[in-house]
Design a protein around this motif. Structure first.
Motif, PDB file in Angstrom:
ATOM      1  N   THR A   1      -1.504  83.197 -11.180  1.00 44.93           N
ATOM      2  CA  THR A   1      -2.361  82.136 -10.656  1.00 44.93           C
ATOM      3  C   THR A   1      -1.508  81.105  -9.932  1.00 44.93           C
ATOM      4  O   THR A   1      -0.363  80.852 -10.321  1.00 44.93           O
ATOM      5  N   ALA A   2      -2.074  80.512  -8.890  1.00 44.53           N
ATOM      6  CA  ALA A   2      -1.370  79.473  -8.135  1.00 44.53           C
ATOM      7  C   ALA A   2      -2.390  78.497  -7.581  1.00 44.53           C
ATOM      8  O   ALA A   2      -3.573  78.824  -7.419  1.00 44.53           O
ATOM      9  N   GLY A   3      -1.935  77.288  -7.274  1.00 36.74           N
ATOM     10  CA  GLY A   3      -2.835  76.328  -6.657  1.00 36.74           C
ATOM     11  C   GLY A   3      -2.236  74.944  -6.577  1.00 36.74           C
ATOM     12  O   GLY A   3      -1.268  74.606  -7.276  1.00 36.74           O
ATOM     13  N   HIS A   4      -2.837  74.138  -5.713  1.00 33.92           N
ATOM     14  CA  HIS A   4      -2.407  72.763  -5.458  1.00 33.92           C
ATOM     15  C   HIS A   4      -3.463  71.794  -5.954  1.00 33.92           C
ATOM     16  O   HIS A   4      -4.663  72.025  -5.785  1.00 33.92           O
ATOM     17  N   SER A   5      -3.048  70.701  -6.555  1.00 35.07           N
ATOM     18  CA  SER A   5      -3.942  69.638  -6.994  1.00 35.07           C
ATOM     19  C   SER A   5      -4.949  70.186  -8.001  1.00 35.07           C
ATOM     20  O   SER A   5      -4.565  70.751  -9.019  1.00 35.07           O
ATOM     21  N   SER A   6      -6.251  70.067  -7.737  1.00 38.62           N
ATOM     22  CA  SER A   6      -7.244  70.587  -8.675  1.00 38.62           C
ATOM     23  C   SER A   6      -7.103  72.090  -8.848  1.00 38.62           C
ATOM     24  O   SER A   6      -7.354  72.637  -9.921  1.00 38.62           O
ATOM     25  N   ALA A   7      -6.698  72.798  -7.779  1.00 40.67           N
ATOM     26  CA  ALA A   7      -6.471  74.240  -7.897  1.00 40.67           C
ATOM     27  C   ALA A   7      -5.242  74.529  -8.752  1.00 40.67           C
ATOM     28  O   ALA A   7      -5.159  75.575  -9.400  1.00 40.67           O
ATOM     29  N   GLY A   8      -4.274  73.627  -8.775  1.00 44.56           N
ATOM     30  CA  GLY A   8      -3.142  73.754  -9.680  1.00 44.56           C
ATOM     31  C   GLY A   8      -3.568  73.567 -11.122  1.00 44.56           C
ATOM     32  O   GLY A   8      -3.072  74.259 -12.027  1.00 44.56           O
ATOM     33  N   THR A   9      -4.483  72.624 -11.354  1.00 45.18           N
ATOM     34  CA  THR A   9      -5.053  72.459 -12.684  1.00 45.18           C
ATOM     35  C   THR A   9      -5.742  73.740 -13.112  1.00 45.18           C
ATOM     36  O   THR A   9      -5.588  74.213 -14.239  1.00 45.18           O
ATOM     37  N   MET A  10      -6.514  74.318 -12.201  1.00 50.16           N
ATOM     38  CA  MET A  10      -7.203  75.567 -12.491  1.00 50.16           C
ATOM     39  C   MET A  10      -6.213  76.695 -12.764  1.00 50.16           C
ATOM     40  O   MET A  10      -6.406  77.513 -13.671  1.00 50.16           O
ATOM     41  N   ALA A  11      -5.126  76.754 -12.000  1.00 52.18           N
ATOM     42  CA  ALA A  11      -4.128  77.805 -12.200  1.00 52.18           C
ATOM     43  C   ALA A  11      -3.559  77.757 -13.614  1.00 52.18           C
ATOM     44  O   ALA A  11      -3.376  78.793 -14.264  1.00 52.18           O
ATOM     45  N   LEU A  12      -3.290  76.557 -14.107  1.00 48.99           N
ATOM     46  CA  LEU A  12      -2.746  76.415 -15.457  1.00 48.99           C
ATOM     47  C   LEU A  12      -3.806  76.734 -16.506  1.00 48.99           C
ATOM     48  O   LEU A  12      -3.530  77.434 -17.493  1.00 48.99           O
ATOM     49  N   TYR A  13      -5.016  76.225 -16.319  1.00 48.95           N
ATOM     50  CA  TYR A  13      -6.074  76.437 -17.306  1.00 48.95           C
ATOM     51  C   TYR A  13      -6.426  77.914 -17.427  1.00 48.95           C
ATOM     52  O   TYR A  13      -6.588  78.445 -18.530  1.00 48.95           O
ATOM     53  N   VAL A  14      -6.531  78.608 -16.296  1.00 45.33           N
ATOM     54  CA  VAL A  14      -6.837  80.031 -16.333  1.00 45.33           C
ATOM     55  C   VAL A  14      -5.703  80.795 -17.016  1.00 45.33           C
ATOM     56  O   VAL A  14      -5.944  81.708 -17.820  1.00 45.33           O
ATOM     57  N   ALA A  15      -4.459  80.429 -16.730  1.00 43.53           N
ATOM     58  CA  ALA A  15      -3.326  81.094 -17.383  1.00 43.53           C
ATOM     59  C   ALA A  15      -3.355  80.884 -18.892  1.00 43.53           C
ATOM     60  O   ALA A  15      -3.005  81.790 -19.664  1.00 43.53           O
ATOM     61  N   GLU A  16      -3.775  79.706 -19.317  1.00 42.69           N
ATOM     62  CA  GLU A  16      -3.866  79.433 -20.751  1.00 42.69           C
ATOM     63  C   GLU A  16      -4.945  80.273 -21.429  1.00 42.69           C
ATOM     64  O   GLU A  16      -4.797  80.667 -22.591  1.00 42.69           O
ATOM     65  N   MET A  17      -6.028  80.527 -20.710  1.00 50.05           N
ATOM     66  CA  MET A  17      -7.190  81.164 -21.320  1.00 50.05           C
ATOM     67  C   MET A  17      -7.295  82.662 -21.068  1.00 50.05           C
ATOM     68  O   MET A  17      -8.074  83.340 -21.737  1.00 50.05           O
ATOM     69  N   GLU A  18      -6.541  83.189 -20.113  1.00 47.40           N
ATOM     70  CA  GLU A  18      -6.735  84.578 -19.698  1.00 47.40           C
ATOM     71  C   GLU A  18      -5.437  85.374 -19.842  1.00 47.40           C
ATOM     72  O   GLU A  18      -4.485  85.174 -19.076  1.00 47.40           O
ATOM     73  N   PRO A  19      -5.380  86.289 -20.816  1.00 49.37           N
ATOM     74  CA  PRO A  19      -4.142  87.047 -21.054  1.00 49.37           C
ATOM     75  C   PRO A  19      -3.708  87.930 -19.891  1.00 49.37           C
ATOM     76  O   PRO A  19      -2.549  88.359 -19.848  1.00 49.37           O
ATOM     77  N   GLN A  20      -4.612  88.240 -18.963  1.00 46.36           N
ATOM     78  CA  GLN A  20      -4.216  89.048 -17.810  1.00 46.36           C
ATOM     79  C   GLN A  20      -3.175  88.350 -16.945  1.00 46.36           C
ATOM     80  O   GLN A  20      -2.435  89.003 -16.207  1.00 46.36           O
ATOM     81  N   VAL A  21      -3.137  87.029 -16.990  1.00 46.15           N
ATOM     82  CA  VAL A  21      -2.248  86.254 -16.125  1.00 46.15           C
ATOM     83  C   VAL A  21      -0.827  86.315 -16.665  1.00 46.15           C
ATOM     84  O   VAL A  21      -0.567  85.974 -17.817  1.00 46.15           O
ATOM     85  N   LYS A  22       0.103  86.721 -15.813  1.00 45.73           N
ATOM     86  CA  LYS A  22       1.495  86.893 -16.226  1.00 45.73           C
ATOM     87  C   LYS A  22       2.396  85.740 -15.799  1.00 45.73           C
ATOM     88  O   LYS A  22       3.588  85.736 -16.120  1.00 45.73           O
ATOM     89  N   GLY A  23       1.854  84.770 -15.083  1.00 49.13           N
ATOM     90  CA  GLY A  23       2.633  83.617 -14.670  1.00 49.13           C
ATOM     91  C   GLY A  23       1.754  82.645 -13.907  1.00 49.13           C
ATOM     92  O   GLY A  23       0.727  83.035 -13.351  1.00 49.13           O
TER      93      GLY A  23
END
Length: 326
Positions: A190-212
């Motif tokens: 996941t990647a993103g800037h500003s609110s999309a960066g917030t989303m990138a971190l939140y999705v990584a926290e909640m979704e085991p498919q995300v590897k970074g």
């Protein structure tokens, strides 16, 4: 007073914020984590994969040297539609490629957002570097500056129904797994800037498919980013009931203990203090926890420009190292 007037008076910047929402059927009084786990336990196996298989195939067209793009309409379990922009490197390498998932930036923390032409500069460098990209929209699209409170409430409800964007990301990943043959499903990032960066971190926290995860100037503490005036307004206007509880429940800082993947965190020193302060603390806590975190802090440049240069080029080199090690 309209929400537009409040935004102007409070001095909020649309580019700094992250979308969230509330249920159509009940006030927001709990975090999303428990309901997400319940959905995973009760839902049929791979039900999102089944939805993805029913979506149209991606038809790619040239976007200039090195890039091909497809626009796909898929749907959510409740029947709402969502748009994906899928990019492939051109030419494709012989082996399957890692895939980067990016949401649109620029929400006011109470709604979703559609993809727009202005998002492309954040997508294309990844593709030209050899990565696949799936950009996904966030349910509950709204124009925060021009929407009425009623329109924002409706948008917030739709976003909440999509688990504050988490479901949008999961559907994007399901489509990539089931319908995009050239991506490596073991290398989702996941990647993103500003609110999309917030989303990138939140999705990584909640979704085991995300590897970074890669986050440029994210609002890791949404309560701090909204501020007491913002939380009070959206709660009193019934846009998001129990707004303080809700935004705390979806803040990456709240669930930092779940972020075990390699993380790239990019901060500009002259960005807003409610962005930089929590982000600095977030990075420090990750290090104290022994996590694999790379923190880049540039002294100046503001909230946007450093993300494009040097942010994305540095993150691309970092991700190349991560994918090679995986």
């Amino acid at each position: 007073m309209s929400y537009r007037s409040f935004v102007i008076l409070a001095g909020f910047s649309v580019a700094l914020c992250f979308g969230l929402g509330c249920s159509q059927n009940q006030p927001v009084t709990e975090t999303l984590v428990e309901s997400e786990f319940a959905d995973q336990l009760l839902a049929p196996m791979n039900y999102l994969g089944a939805i993805a298989k029913q979506a149209p195939d991606a038809v790619f067209r040239s976007q200039g040297p090195g890039v091909r793009k497809a626009v796909v309409q898929t749907r959510l379990p409740d029947g709402q539609t969502m748009t994906l922009w899928i990019y492939q490197p051109d030419p494709l390498p012989q082996s399957k490629v890692p895939c980067v998932f990016i949401a649109p930036a620029g929400t006011m923390m109470i709604h979703g957002l559609q993809l727009a032409d202005g998002d492309s500069p954040e997508h294309l460098p990844w593709v030209k570097a050899g990565f696949a990209v799936v950009a996904y929209e966030l349910s509950g699209n709204a124009d925060a500056e021009n929407s009425t409170d009623a329109q924002l409430k409706s948008a917030a409800e739709k976003f909440r129904q999509a688990k504050s964007g988490l479901l949008n990301a999961q559907i994007a990943m399901a489509y990539a797994r089931e319908k995009v043959s050239f991506v490596n499903p073991q290398q989702f990032y996941t990647a993103g800037h500003s609110s999309a960066g917030t989303m990138a971190l939140y999705v990584a926290e909640m979704e085991p498919q995300v590897k970074g995860a890669i986050a440029f100037m994210p609002a890791v503490d949404i309560r701090a980013s909204l501020g007491i005036d913002g939380i009070t307004y959206v709660q009193n206007a019934q846009i998001v009931p129990e707004a303080g509880v809700y935004v705390n429940g979806i803040s990456p800082l709240t669930h930092i203990h779940r972020l075990s993947q390699p993380t790239f965190l990019f901060i500009a020193g002259d960005d807003r203090s409610d962005i930089t302060g929590p982000a600095d603390s977030f990075g420090k806590k990750l290090r104290e926890m022994g996590n694999d975190v790379t923190i880049v802090r540039v002294p100046s440049g503001g909230h946007f420009d450093p993300m494009l240069d040097p942010g994305i080029p540095m993150a691309i080199e970092w991700l190349k190292m991560i994918t090679q090690s995986n």
